[in-house]
Design an enzyme around this catalytic site. Structure first.
Site, mmCIF file in Angstrom:
data_model
loop_
_atom_site.group_PDB
_atom_site.id
_atom_site.type_symbol
_atom_site.label_atom_id
_atom_site.label_comp_id
_atom_site.label_asym_id
_atom_site.label_seq_id
_atom_site.Cartn_x
_atom_site.Cartn_y
_atom_site.Cartn_z
ATOM 1 N N LYS A 266 52.269 57.503 98.605
ATOM 2 C CA LYS A 266 52.110 56.096 98.971
ATOM 3 C C LYS A 266 52.156 55.883 100.476
ATOM 4 C CE LYS A 266 53.762 54.184 94.596
ATOM 5 N NZ LYS A 266 54.767 53.334 93.919
ATOM 6 N N LYS B 262 42.944 58.639 86.409
ATOM 7 C CA LYS B 262 43.659 57.812 85.442
ATOM 8 C C LYS B 262 43.343 56.334 85.667
ATOM 9 C CE LYS B 262 48.029 58.123 84.674
ATOM 10 N NZ LYS B 262 49.481 58.329 84.865
ATOM 11 N N LYS C 270 46.044 50.167 88.058
ATOM 12 C CA LYS C 270 45.934 48.832 88.643
ATOM 13 C C LYS C 270 45.241 48.876 90.009
ATOM 14 C CE LYS C 270 50.467 47.765 86.682
ATOM 15 N NZ LYS C 270 51.888 47.525 87.005
#
Length: 333
Positions: free
Chosen positions: A114, A197, A200
């Site tokens: 991240k 995958k 969101k």
């Protein structure tokens, strides 16, 4: 015989959960609330480790809670609560921060991923200590089991390490949690990039959202990536898009991929997409409708969540009081 405790949760980081959330987590949670004394959390404190629009976060928290309930989480069987409404999460996280090594925290792969996306200078300290807060989330409720997927194994290992470290230094306090491996379900991939995958954070066209209108969902599935071949068979390496559609169909219908391959013998991709769309809508449309009903009365929904948070607070406060006592903090009167 009393049920063992269990804790899990998701961030309210979007206005809708997606099909992967439902099949990979929620569906399992519904089943587990029969076997365990389940605590299910809307992890809003985790959500603010990256920038959030306050009004959107508020709305997303309610929408996430409504989808939990609509999917089958029963507030009478499970303790459904909002993380920020239980102050002990942040309080225990600080204690655990103080027994976590800097190098130990630096090795957490999700922070690396991240922070690289955001660049390290703009990544928050909250994002860095995210796994420690996650450890606090778990340990407050003394669970024997924690539902995990592969991407959470490292965080659970940190949680176990911190619990054992605390117990060794200050005396037996925490239950050492074990992984509860979720039953095998199809991995749900992005409709436009079927090697990634469903997430969101992906392009909207590739994600099947629970709260999307049915017409939007049908359009996304019918516009999904396939290939130039015409045979409908499962081959994840060479036919990723078709394999993803077969996996989705299998997961929502309960039919085996092998049976689906036989049923589609001689048929085209248009037939496959139509049937997948119909099967997906049959599962998620009732959830969307029920969630929409719940969101029409936010006062009632907020009251229900406050009740769950009060129940969660009872156990969390008892655990925190024990921790404070063990480390030498004067008890609150």
């Amino acid at each position: 015989m009393s049920k063992a405790n269990l804790l899990s949760g998701m961030q309210p980081s979007a206005d809708s959960l997606h099909l992967g959330n439902y099949l990979g987590a929620l569906n399992n949670w519904v089943a587990m609330q029969e076997e365990f004394n389940a605590y299910y959390m809307i992890a809003d404190l985790h959500a603010i480790t990256v920038p959030q629009d306050p009004k959107q976060l508020l709305a997303n928290t309610r929408r996430t809670a409504a989808q939990y309930i609509a999917a089958g989480i029963d507030p009478n069987k499970s303790t459904l609560f909002i993380q920020s409404q239980v102050p002990a999460h942040a309080q225990l996280a600080w204690v655990l921060n103080c027994i976590t090594g800097f190098g130990e925290a630096s090795r957490m792969t999700q922070f690396k991923d991240k922070s690289q996306k955001a660049d390290s200078d703009s990544a928050s300290v909250g994002l860095f200590t995210y796994p420690v807060l996650q450890a606090a989330d778990i340990l407050l409720y003394q669970p024997k089991k924690v539902p995990v997927g592969e991407d959470q194994r490292q965080h659970l290992e940190l949680t176990r390490d911190l619990a054992m470290r605390f117990n060794s230094r200050f005396g037996e306090t925490f239950t050492i949690p074990e992984a509860h491996i979720l039953k095998e379900t199809a991995k749900i991939y992005d409709l436009q990039n079927p090697t990634a995958k469903m997430s969101k954070s992906n392009e909207p066209k590739g994600t099947i959202n629970i709260m999307d209108d049915s017409s939007v969902t049908v359009k996304k599935i019918k516009g999904s990536v396939t290939d130039t071949d015409s045979e409908i068979r499962f081959d994840a390496e060479n036919k990723a898009g078709v394999s993803n559609l077969l996996g989705i169909y299998s997961a929502v219908s309960g039919k085996s991929v092998k049976d689906l391959e036989a049923a589609f013998a001689g048929k085209g991709y248009g037939d496959l997409k139509t049937e997948v769309a119909d099967a997906v809508i049959a599962v998620i449309e009732p959830i969307r409708q029920r969630a929409t009903e719940l969101l029409e009365n936010t006062d009632e929904l907020d009251s229900l969540l406050a009740s769950g948070s009060a129940r969660a607070n009872e156990l969390a406060e008892a655990t925190l009081a024990s921790v404070y006592d063990k480390i030498g903090l004067i008890p609150r009167s």
